[in-house]
Design a protein around this motif. Sequence first.
Motif, mmCIF file in Angstrom:
data_model
loop_
_atom_site.group_PDB
_atom_site.id
_atom_site.type_symbol
_atom_site.label_atom_id
_atom_site.label_comp_id
_atom_site.label_asym_id
_atom_site.label_seq_id
_atom_site.Cartn_x
_atom_site.Cartn_y
_atom_site.Cartn_z
ATOM 1 N N CYS A 179 0.679 -1.254 -0.153
ATOM 2 C CA CYS A 179 0.324 0.559 -0.178
ATOM 3 C C CYS A 179 1.025 0.725 -0.235
ATOM 4 O O CYS A 179 0.691 1.915 -0.719
ATOM 5 C CB CYS A 179 -1.003 0.162 0.900
ATOM 6 S SG CYS A 179 -2.190 -1.138 0.953
ATOM 7 N N THR A 180 1.802 1.073 0.508
ATOM 8 C CA THR A 180 2.856 2.216 0.614
ATOM 9 C C THR A 180 3.675 2.026 -0.214
ATOM 10 O O THR A 180 3.846 1.471 -0.953
ATOM 11 C CB THR A 180 3.324 2.791 2.251
ATOM 12 O OG1 THR A 180 4.418 1.688 2.160
ATOM 13 C CG2 THR A 180 2.763 2.760 3.619
ATOM 14 N N ASP A 181 4.361 3.190 -0.412
ATOM 15 C CA ASP A 181 5.108 3.440 -1.725
ATOM 16 C C ASP A 181 6.402 2.404 -2.081
ATOM 17 O O ASP A 181 7.149 2.305 -1.184
ATOM 18 C CB ASP A 181 6.207 4.529 -1.744
ATOM 19 C CG ASP A 181 5.082 5.520 -2.091
ATOM 20 O OD1 ASP A 181 3.870 5.554 -2.032
ATOM 21 O OD2 ASP A 181 5.534 7.004 -1.650
ATOM 22 N N ASN A 182 6.217 1.458 -2.904
ATOM 23 C CA ASN A 182 7.006 0.838 -3.441
ATOM 24 C C ASN A 182 7.131 0.580 -5.050
ATOM 25 O O ASN A 182 6.744 1.140 -5.631
ATOM 26 C CB ASN A 182 7.206 -0.628 -3.129
ATOM 27 C CG ASN A 182 4.884 -1.067 -4.377
ATOM 28 O OD1 ASN A 182 5.475 -1.614 -4.551
ATOM 29 N ND2 ASN A 182 4.411 -0.821 -3.143
ATOM 30 N N ALA A 183 8.418 -0.282 -5.357
ATOM 31 C CA ALA A 183 8.966 -0.268 -7.005
ATOM 32 C C ALA A 183 7.568 -1.322 -7.220
ATOM 33 O O ALA A 183 7.798 -1.500 -8.802
ATOM 34 C CB ALA A 183 9.820 -0.371 -7.354
ATOM 35 N N ALA A 184 7.580 -2.161 -6.743
ATOM 36 C CA ALA A 184 6.660 -3.246 -7.601
ATOM 37 C C ALA A 184 5.845 -2.597 -8.373
ATOM 38 O O ALA A 184 5.092 -3.631 -9.128
ATOM 39 C CB ALA A 184 6.025 -4.686 -6.633
ATOM 40 N N MET A 185 4.944 -2.155 -7.548
ATOM 41 C CA MET A 185 3.426 -1.709 -7.579
ATOM 42 C C MET A 185 3.564 -0.772 -9.443
ATOM 43 O O MET A 185 3.184 -0.759 -10.500
ATOM 44 C CB MET A 185 2.464 -0.480 -6.902
ATOM 45 C CG MET A 185 3.567 0.492 -6.807
ATOM 46 S SD MET A 185 2.539 2.063 -5.701
ATOM 47 C CE MET A 185 3.326 3.061 -5.520
ATOM 48 N N ILE A 186 5.258 -0.247 -9.560
ATOM 49 C CA ILE A 186 5.970 0.954 -10.726
ATOM 50 C C ILE A 186 6.177 0.087 -12.106
ATOM 51 O O ILE A 186 5.131 -0.456 -12.703
ATOM 52 C CB ILE A 186 7.299 1.493 -10.651
ATOM 53 C CG1 ILE A 186 6.441 2.224 -9.768
ATOM 54 C CG2 ILE A 186 7.314 2.424 -11.611
ATOM 55 C CD1 ILE A 186 5.658 3.644 -9.214
ATOM 56 N N ALA A 187 6.148 -1.162 -11.272
ATOM 57 C CA ALA A 187 6.734 -2.718 -12.800
ATOM 58 C C ALA A 187 5.386 -3.471 -12.864
ATOM 59 O O ALA A 187 4.660 -3.579 -14.440
ATOM 60 C CB ALA A 187 7.624 -3.412 -12.030
#
Length: 325
Positions: free
Chosen positions: A291-299
């Motif tokens: 839920c908090t900022d991460n790069a998996a969601m960007i990918a």
Amino acid sequence: MNILGIETSCDETAAAVVKDGRYILSNVVSSQVDIHARYGGIVPEVASRQHMVSIIPVIKEAFKNASLSWQDIEAIAVTFGPGLAGSLLVGVNTAKAISAGRGLPLIGINHLHAHIYANWLGEKEPEFPLVCLVVSGGHTDLILMEGHGSFTLLGQTRDDAAGEAFDKAARILGLGYPGGPSIDKAAEGAGNSIELPRAWLKGSSDFSFSGLKTALLRLSQSGMISDINQAAAGFRAAVVDVLVTKTISAARKHHARQILLSGGVAANKLLRQEIVRLSHVPVLIPSPGLCTDNAAMIAACGHYQFRQGSISGLDLDVKPSLSIV
Ligand code: KG4
Ligand code: ZN
């Protein structure tokens, strides 16, 4: 298809490798929260300098954890907005350099779309049409999605974002930074005897949290708060009540098959519990860490954008005030 995701929009330096938009091979987040905590909030200049220190080690760690090398990567996805200009620049310029050097396609990602796509990293694949509530530090947006890449804005906050309201309330109550998690923790197990106002804005899917924040401030200034935990519980209940009621009513109105939550505030325990309890359709919520900022969601977001042919050039520029639609 393996995509390297890079995220530096705020105070987390993150890199991840995701396969086919759904399977996390690695997900590294280097948080600056301890550095900014002593100032009671994020200092943009400090954030961008810290991103410069962390970005290469974080990317290297993402490769190491996935046991992959550059040959295994087919594209690079990077957040280009919204966020802090100096922070976004570090991620975007790093991604551009890799794209040029390795000859890999570059995919510019709207951070808010990526928050929604964190839901594709769970066990069940979301089904359209769906209504998603995006609740982060800077945004409170209610979105209708009828397919990949299709975002219709149904409502948004007219003043403070939900996360911002949590952060300000925590400051009023003398609780730690960041405010969301500290209010969530203080509220756990506390009675709900402090009733705070809800701004319903009848007939609209918009939100407003500034009146609620002022009501808490007035109570605090007039010495009427004897139990901080109960005040935290009252505040959390008021925010969650409005978020849940409006999201479910939008889902009914638009005949959504599912409700999705996303963004940092979706880590809130009461919000997770109440939306599942009251919704008439299945609810998907990323695990708190997604839920908090991460790069998996960007990918993950990058995968679906790539499939639709939405690829950026090396002239990709940062857009600090990009909105969700
Ligand atoms: O999505 P995010 O990590 O960063 C932005 O893109 O803004 O969201 C950060 C926000 C902060 O305002 C933080 O206080 C809030 O999410 N937050 C929470 C919780 N965990 C993080 N708010 C309420 N309850 C939580 N458990
Ligand atoms: Zn975010």
